[in-house]
Structure formats: structure tokens, C-alpha cells
Design a protein around this motif. Sequence first.
Motif, PDB file in Angstrom:
ATOM      1  N   SER A  76      36.349  41.308  40.324  1.00  0.00           N
ATOM      2  CA  SER A  76      37.502  41.705  40.594  1.00  0.00           C
ATOM      3  C   SER A  76      38.860  40.801  40.405  1.00  0.00           C
ATOM      4  O   SER A  76      38.568  39.324  40.111  1.00  0.00           O
ATOM      5  N   GLU A  77      39.888  41.326  40.249  1.00  0.00           N
ATOM      6  CA  GLU A  77      41.128  40.550  40.175  1.00  0.00           C
ATOM      7  C   GLU A  77      41.161  39.499  41.553  1.00  0.00           C
ATOM      8  O   GLU A  77      41.726  38.316  41.011  1.00  0.00           O
ATOM      9  N   LEU A  78      40.911  39.650  42.445  1.00  0.00           N
ATOM     10  CA  LEU A  78      40.804  38.648  43.543  1.00  0.00           C
ATOM     11  C   LEU A  78      39.964  37.611  43.148  1.00  0.00           C
ATOM     12  O   LEU A  78      40.058  36.322  43.825  1.00  0.00           O
ATOM     13  N   GLU A  79      39.158  37.702  42.288  1.00  0.00           N
ATOM     14  CA  GLU A  79      38.035  36.353  41.910  1.00  0.00           C
ATOM     15  C   GLU A  79      38.587  35.853  40.584  1.00  0.00           C
ATOM     16  O   GLU A  79      37.653  34.995  40.207  1.00  0.00           O
ATOM     17  N   ARG A  80      39.423  36.183  39.901  1.00  0.00           N
ATOM     18  CA  ARG A  80      39.902  35.710  38.912  1.00  0.00           C
ATOM     19  C   ARG A  80      40.237  33.941  38.947  1.00  0.00           C
ATOM     20  O   ARG A  80      40.488  33.711  40.085  1.00  0.00           O
ATOM     21  N   LYS A  81      39.813  33.310  37.864  1.00  0.00           N
ATOM     22  CA  LYS A  81      40.043  32.073  38.009  1.00  0.00           C
ATOM     23  C   LYS A  81      41.434  31.370  38.688  1.00  0.00           C
ATOM     24  O   LYS A  81      42.372  31.842  38.204  1.00  0.00           O
ATOM     25  N   ASP A  82      41.453  30.349  39.358  1.00  0.00           N
ATOM     26  CA  ASP A  82      42.729  29.852  40.036  1.00  0.00           C
ATOM     27  C   ASP A  82      42.791  28.465  39.297  1.00  0.00           C
ATOM     28  O   ASP A  82      41.741  27.618  39.852  1.00  0.00           O
ATOM     29  N   GLU A  83      43.622  28.227  38.725  1.00  0.00           N
ATOM     30  CA  GLU A  83      44.043  26.929  38.005  1.00  0.00           C
ATOM     31  C   GLU A  83      44.398  25.811  39.041  1.00  0.00           C
ATOM     32  O   GLU A  83      44.346  24.680  38.798  1.00  0.00           O
ATOM     33  N   ARG A  84      44.870  26.126  40.243  1.00  0.00           N
ATOM     34  CA  ARG A  84      45.180  25.257  41.057  1.00  0.00           C
ATOM     35  C   ARG A  84      44.213  24.472  41.726  1.00  0.00           C
ATOM     36  O   ARG A  84      42.948  24.876  41.607  1.00  0.00           O
ATOM     37  N   GLY A  85      44.294  23.502  42.456  1.00  0.00           N
ATOM     38  CA  GLY A  85      43.095  22.809  43.101  1.00  0.00           C
ATOM     39  C   GLY A  85      42.491  23.606  44.345  1.00  0.00           C
ATOM     40  O   GLY A  85      43.144  24.533  44.809  1.00  0.00           O
ATOM     41  N   ALA A  86      41.306  23.615  44.631  1.00  0.00           N
ATOM     42  CA  ALA A  86      40.669  24.308  45.404  1.00  0.00           C
ATOM     43  C   ALA A  86      41.334  24.279  46.730  1.00  0.00           C
ATOM     44  O   ALA A  86      41.155  25.635  47.456  1.00  0.00           O
ATOM     45  N   LEU A  87      41.788  23.390  47.575  1.00  0.00           N
ATOM     46  CA  LEU A  87      42.324  23.408  48.637  1.00  0.00           C
ATOM     47  C   LEU A  87      43.539  24.291  48.685  1.00  0.00           C
ATOM     48  O   LEU A  87      43.937  25.096  49.492  1.00  0.00           O
ATOM     49  N   ARG A  88      44.472  24.157  47.609  1.00  0.00           N
ATOM     50  CA  ARG A  88      45.700  24.940  47.524  1.00  0.00           C
ATOM     51  C   ARG A  88      45.348  26.343  47.405  1.00  0.00           C
ATOM     52  O   ARG A  88      46.047  27.311  47.808  1.00  0.00           O
ATOM     53  N   ALA A  89      44.286  26.568  46.491  1.00  0.00           N
ATOM     54  CA  ALA A  89      44.002  27.742  46.189  1.00  0.00           C
ATOM     55  C   ALA A  89      43.362  28.767  47.909  1.00  0.00           C
ATOM     56  O   ALA A  89      43.700  29.909  47.996  1.00  0.00           O
ATOM     57  N   PHE A  90      42.705  27.968  48.270  1.00  0.00           N
ATOM     58  CA  PHE A  90      42.218  28.452  49.637  1.00  0.00           C
ATOM     59  C   PHE A  90      43.397  28.792  50.622  1.00  0.00           C
ATOM     60  O   PHE A  90      43.798  29.707  51.235  1.00  0.00           O
ATOM     61  N   VAL A  91      44.361  27.835  50.715  1.00  0.00           N
ATOM     62  CA  VAL A  91      45.559  27.792  51.671  1.00  0.00           C
ATOM     63  C   VAL A  91      46.278  28.937  51.380  1.00  0.00           C
ATOM     64  O   VAL A  91      46.999  29.682  51.938  1.00  0.00           O
ATOM     65  N   ALA A  92      46.500  29.408  49.939  1.00  0.00           N
ATOM     66  CA  ALA A  92      47.258  30.393  49.267  1.00  0.00           C
ATOM     67  C   ALA A  92      46.746  31.603  49.634  1.00  0.00           C
ATOM     68  O   ALA A  92      47.323  32.787  49.312  1.00  0.00           O
ATOM     69  N   ARG A  93      45.532  31.881  50.161  1.00  0.00           N
ATOM     70  CA  ARG A  93      44.970  33.029  50.643  1.00  0.00           C
ATOM     71  C   ARG A  93      44.804  33.213  52.207  1.00  0.00           C
ATOM     72  O   ARG A  93      43.882  33.153  52.798  1.00  0.00           O
ATOM     73  N   PRO A  94      46.090  33.484  52.904  1.00  0.00           N
ATOM     74  CA  PRO A  94      45.872  33.497  54.412  1.00  0.00           C
ATOM     75  C   PRO A  94      44.950  34.511  55.019  1.00  0.00           C
ATOM     76  O   PRO A  94      44.613  34.097  56.129  1.00  0.00           O
ATOM     77  N   ILE A  95      44.775  35.400  54.466  1.00  0.00           N
ATOM     78  CA  ILE A  95      43.536  36.168  54.965  1.00  0.00           C
ATOM     79  C   ILE A  95      42.353  35.345  55.257  1.00  0.00           C
ATOM     80  O   ILE A  95      41.522  35.674  56.158  1.00  0.00           O
ATOM     81  N   LEU A  96      41.995  34.266  54.278  1.00  0.00           N
ATOM     82  CA  LEU A  96      40.982  33.685  54.529  1.00  0.00           C
ATOM     83  C   LEU A  96      40.969  32.785  55.568  1.00  0.00           C
ATOM     84  O   LEU A  96      40.014  32.361  56.379  1.00  0.00           O
ATOM     85  N   LEU A  97      42.163  32.174  55.951  1.00  0.00           N
ATOM     86  CA  LEU A  97      42.544  31.252  57.151  1.00  0.00           C
ATOM     87  C   LEU A  97      42.238  32.083  58.196  1.00  0.00           C
ATOM     88  O   LEU A  97      41.711  31.499  59.434  1.00  0.00           O
ATOM     89  N   ALA A  98      42.658  33.378  58.096  1.00  0.00           N
ATOM     90  CA  ALA A  98      42.625  34.112  59.439  1.00  0.00           C
ATOM     91  C   ALA A  98      41.018  34.504  59.761  1.00  0.00           C
ATOM     92  O   ALA A  98      40.466  34.167  60.906  1.00  0.00           O
TER      93      ALA A  98
END
Length: 398
Positions: free
Chosen positions: A183-205
Amino acid sequence: LWTMFLATMVNRFGDMVGFFLSVYLTKALGYDDVRAGVTVSIAFAASMLGSLASGRIADAVGRKRALLIFQVSAAAFDIATGFLHAMSWAPWLIIAGNLFRGGARPLIGALLTDLAPAGRRKEVFGLQYWSINVGVALGPLAAGFLFDHAIAWLFFGDAISTLIAVCLIATGVHPPAVVKGESELERKDERGALRAFVARPILLAFGFISLLSSITYSQTGFGLPLTLTRALGDAGPRFSGYMMSLNAISVIILSIPIARALRSLSPLACFSLAGIFYIFGFGAYAFPLGRLGFALATFVWTLGEIIAATNMGVFLARHTPENWRGSFQSFMGVFYAGGSSLGPLIAGPIMMSSGPRGLWLATVSVVAVWAVLGLVVDRWDRRIGLRDQAPTTPASRN
């Protein structure tokens, strides 16, 4: 995928140390409840550190290769502990082994996501969970016998099963050369892994909810064996093995029917539903019970475990970029291992001051909190899903 399921089944059959760690520390080494709780918490903290490191390594060198390295290292420490289990510093070998064991487990989820056919992740994660419990159904029975007669073989058995799993994965698992998301939510993210994770606040929740959930679930490995030992005396350790086998057998029989019955519910709605079963199951431990009562309570919370375990991986995979699956599994593993570490650390003093009743009443209070939060985050996830389904233009994708 079938090789992964078989390897998991064999590995979890030999995963004996975790079930009896708190009892090993208190009965074999003479620790009191607080010292045992601190030691188990340190072991889980080591698992958390391993989880944090392994994902980045896996995304760099390959998920399969990293998994094999961590599993072989964990087996080596199990062998060393088997020879030195009576030494006062033997728990430090267990802690070191947990560093690598904790590093291996998030990689399994990442590798399964790579291997899973499009649209069949729930089935894949459900079968993986089923495989875990086929091994767990039999392992604690053997572990209970070994604890009474040959403690060293708790550690040797763990090492042997891990090495068999390593051989199976090395020869029978071949990840695809190119990994694509669904899906679109899984497209490649060229940022670093930690930045990409923090950019998804629903995953932090979701990580915070997982932390609370892990704090409560950790009591099945720490608080429950101690509760059974206090209630049943010397028969407690062996009965703990029976309860874990009951847990696993229930999963084997019921996980597929339950998954089918709840397939129309979203992953987080299922997660909150699981909390209701935990409340009734764990809450029952706060009252005087006989063996049948302990068995019924264990069966009830097992229903909650089935519902939660078959949905967590699906939710995480849906929100993970295809190029950071190992790292995201590791980050989420940190939350879960953090809860597993905090659980015994908190439970030890509660057990000493208030006994099993105080511990289990505190546990169900925390379960109620994360069950409600799950419903809140589920509504958030539904809004994200609606946006993901909407047509996107190149500009909106950026």
C-alpha cells in the motif's frame, strides 16, 4: 514460509529458560522476590537492547543473515550457562544470551513480511503464532521435568533447538531479491529509519500501548509462577509448566476459529477486545483458587492472547516502509521488551508488600488503560486508512 513455521516450532519447543527464570532464581539460587524481579528485568532490558540493534543490522546486511547470526550467538550463551548454571554469576550469562535472543525475534516478523504473499499477512502471522504455540505446548512439560531433575538441560535444550532452527532457516528460507509493499503507507522512505518511524506518530502511540500490554503480559512469566509456587508449594513449578502447556494447546485449537470469527474487525479493535479477556483471566488470580480455578483463569486470558497476537504484526506491517521493515520491527520490539523489563521490576515489590492479590489487581488496572487506548488509536487508524485509499497525485504523495 513453511520452513519458517517449522523452525519456529522447533525453536519454541526448546525455549525453556524463560518460563522458569523467576523460579530458577528464587529456588535454585536463593534470590528473594525483589532481587529476582530486578534480575529478570535486566534480562529483558538486554533483550530490548538486542532488539534495538538488530533491525538496523538486518536492513544493512539482510534480514536472514542477521537472524542467523543472532540465533547462533544466543545458542552459544545457552551452552555456556548449561555448564555453569550453579555459579552465582550464571544469571549474567542468561542476560548476555537474552541480548542476542531479543535481537533475533523482531527479525522473524520482518522476514515473514518479506515472504508473505500480497493480501495474506493475517494468515501468515496467524500460522506463525500457531507454530510458536505448537512448540510451547510441549516445551514447558519437558522443562518442568528438567527443572526438577536436570536444570542444566534447560539451557542445553534451548541451545539445541535454536541450532536446529538455524539449520532449517539457512537451507530452506530464500527471501525475494526485491521487496515491495502492499500500500501507499508502505512505500519506500528515503529518510533514516528512526526519522521515518518518528514521522509516524500512530506507531509511537501503538508502541506505548504495546509497552503497557507487555508490562501486564510479562506477569504470565514472572507473577504467575510465583503465585502458583505460593499457592501450591513445591508442586508450583511443575504446575506452571502445565499452565503454559494449557495456554499453548488452547492456542493451537482455537486460534484459527477465533481469527475467522473476528476477521471483519480491525487489528486494534481486536486488541482492545483482548483486554477484556485479560481482565477476567488475570483478575481471577487475585482470589484464592484451586488447581481447576487456575486452569480456568489461564484459559480465559489465553483467549485474549490469541486475539491480540494475531493482529499486532498485521497492524505494524501496514505502517512500515518496505526498506525499513527490520528497523521498524526492532523499534516496536523495544517497546515490548521495555514492558517485559519493567513488569518484573514493578511486580517484585508489589508481590512482597501486597502478595499475589495486590499484584493481579494492579495488573488488571493497567490492562483496562491499554484496552481503552486501543479503541482511541483504532479510530485514528481508520482515518489514515481512508486517506490511503483516496486517489493520490504525485504532488500529494510528496
